[in-house]
Design a protein around this motif. Sequence first.
Motif, PDB file in Angstrom:
ATOM      1  N   TYR A  51       0.976  -1.205  -0.013  1.00  0.00           N
ATOM      2  CA  TYR A  51       0.061  -0.082  -0.018  1.00  0.00           C
ATOM      3  C   TYR A  51       0.903   1.334   0.106  1.00  0.00           C
ATOM      4  O   TYR A  51       0.647   2.230  -0.696  1.00  0.00           O
ATOM      5  CB  TYR A  51      -1.064  -0.074   1.179  1.00  0.00           C
ATOM      6  CG  TYR A  51      -1.752   1.060   1.336  1.00  0.00           C
ATOM      7  CD1 TYR A  51      -3.157   1.141   0.863  1.00  0.00           C
ATOM      8  CD2 TYR A  51      -1.567   2.269   1.946  1.00  0.00           C
ATOM      9  CE1 TYR A  51      -3.906   2.075   0.522  1.00  0.00           C
ATOM     10  CE2 TYR A  51      -2.401   3.451   2.004  1.00  0.00           C
ATOM     11  CZ  TYR A  51      -3.689   3.272   1.482  1.00  0.00           C
ATOM     12  OH  TYR A  51      -4.427   4.463   1.487  1.00  0.00           O
ATOM     13  N   ARG A  54       2.166   1.886  -3.405  1.00  0.00           N
ATOM     14  CA  ARG A  54       1.595   2.231  -4.280  1.00  0.00           C
ATOM     15  C   ARG A  54       1.310   3.829  -4.104  1.00  0.00           C
ATOM     16  O   ARG A  54       1.146   4.707  -5.097  1.00  0.00           O
ATOM     17  CB  ARG A  54       0.169   1.470  -4.231  1.00  0.00           C
ATOM     18  CG  ARG A  54       0.250   0.270  -4.777  1.00  0.00           C
ATOM     19  CD  ARG A  54      -1.235  -0.374  -5.051  1.00  0.00           C
ATOM     20  NE  ARG A  54      -2.128  -0.087  -4.178  1.00  0.00           N
ATOM     21  CZ  ARG A  54      -2.499  -0.983  -3.022  1.00  0.00           C
ATOM     22  NH1 ARG A  54      -1.816  -2.263  -3.025  1.00  0.00           N
ATOM     23  NH2 ARG A  54      -3.244  -0.615  -2.147  1.00  0.00           N
ATOM     24  N   GLN A  60      -2.092   4.695  -6.085  1.00  0.00           N
ATOM     25  CA  GLN A  60      -3.181   4.303  -4.665  1.00  0.00           C
ATOM     26  C   GLN A  60      -4.161   5.736  -4.684  1.00  0.00           C
ATOM     27  O   GLN A  60      -3.666   6.978  -4.755  1.00  0.00           O
ATOM     28  CB  GLN A  60      -2.685   4.318  -3.318  1.00  0.00           C
ATOM     29  CG  GLN A  60      -3.455   4.215  -2.425  1.00  0.00           C
ATOM     30  CD  GLN A  60      -4.267   2.975  -2.404  1.00  0.00           C
ATOM     31  OE1 GLN A  60      -3.845   1.901  -2.859  1.00  0.00           O
ATOM     32  NE2 GLN A  60      -5.663   3.047  -2.187  1.00  0.00           N
TER      33      GLN A  60
END
Length: 283
Positions: A51, A54, A60
């Motif tokens: 995460y 990203r 993201q």
Amino acid sequence: MPETPLGAFLRARRSRLAPDEAGLPTTAGRRRTPGLRREEVAARAGISADYYARLEQGRQRVPTGPVLDGIAAALQLAGPERAYLHRLAGHHRRAAAPAPAEPPAVPATTLALLDTLDAAPAFVTGPTFDLLAWNRPAGLLMAWPERRPPHERNLLWQVFCCPNGDRSGNLAASGSIGADLVASLRAHHADRPGDRGLDTLVRRLSADSPAFAALWDRHRAGAPGPGRLHVRHPALDTEVLEYTVLPLPEEGRHVFAFLAPPGSRARDAFAAVHADEPGPSGP
């Protein structure tokens, strides 16, 4: 993918935080990259390494406030930079309004304040540090801005590009007037992502001053504060002037006021030029 402002900020701050500063044990051998690894930031922030990667890569969508707070804590961001991180991610960001053709006039009360400082250079700046008004001592200090082309009537130009402002003490990576001004400009930039005039200013200063470009790439954000200005000026016998910064009611405007040492030739020069022709000037 194209670099995003959020990703660039996260990478810059991660690369400048040493493991020992973050309370991590230093391992034997050299690291391939300076600073923390992505997985180390992610672990400290309580999110997955994928995460976080990203986010840095611009893949993201907007993270939540608690996620940003965790990342801010992991990167040891101070209050202004924590707020800057949230603005980069799209939280509490004001829409970029078109810049007015002419800045609003400086109020008469502010001009009167400048005029009362008879031995102290003082001037008013706008959000991008354009010089909006100055008293006669400030005119002497800055080699009479009213005689200069418009792009030179700017405090950033004075510090980074003017020969009288080219001093290493003004351009240090932290604790200098140059670092303070760039951090403030960076914070303003986050609120106006579509401001082409601001982008043009950054490109011009980056091209004209490697020192500005290096500070801009550090991705620090904050507000201007008091400090010291190193000067090289034929009419002054001092090389350092203490200064303070006062915010004005108008958004993004500040008064910068400088103080020469008592009894110095610089203070006498400022007082003399004020007596010659009292009254503040402007573009």
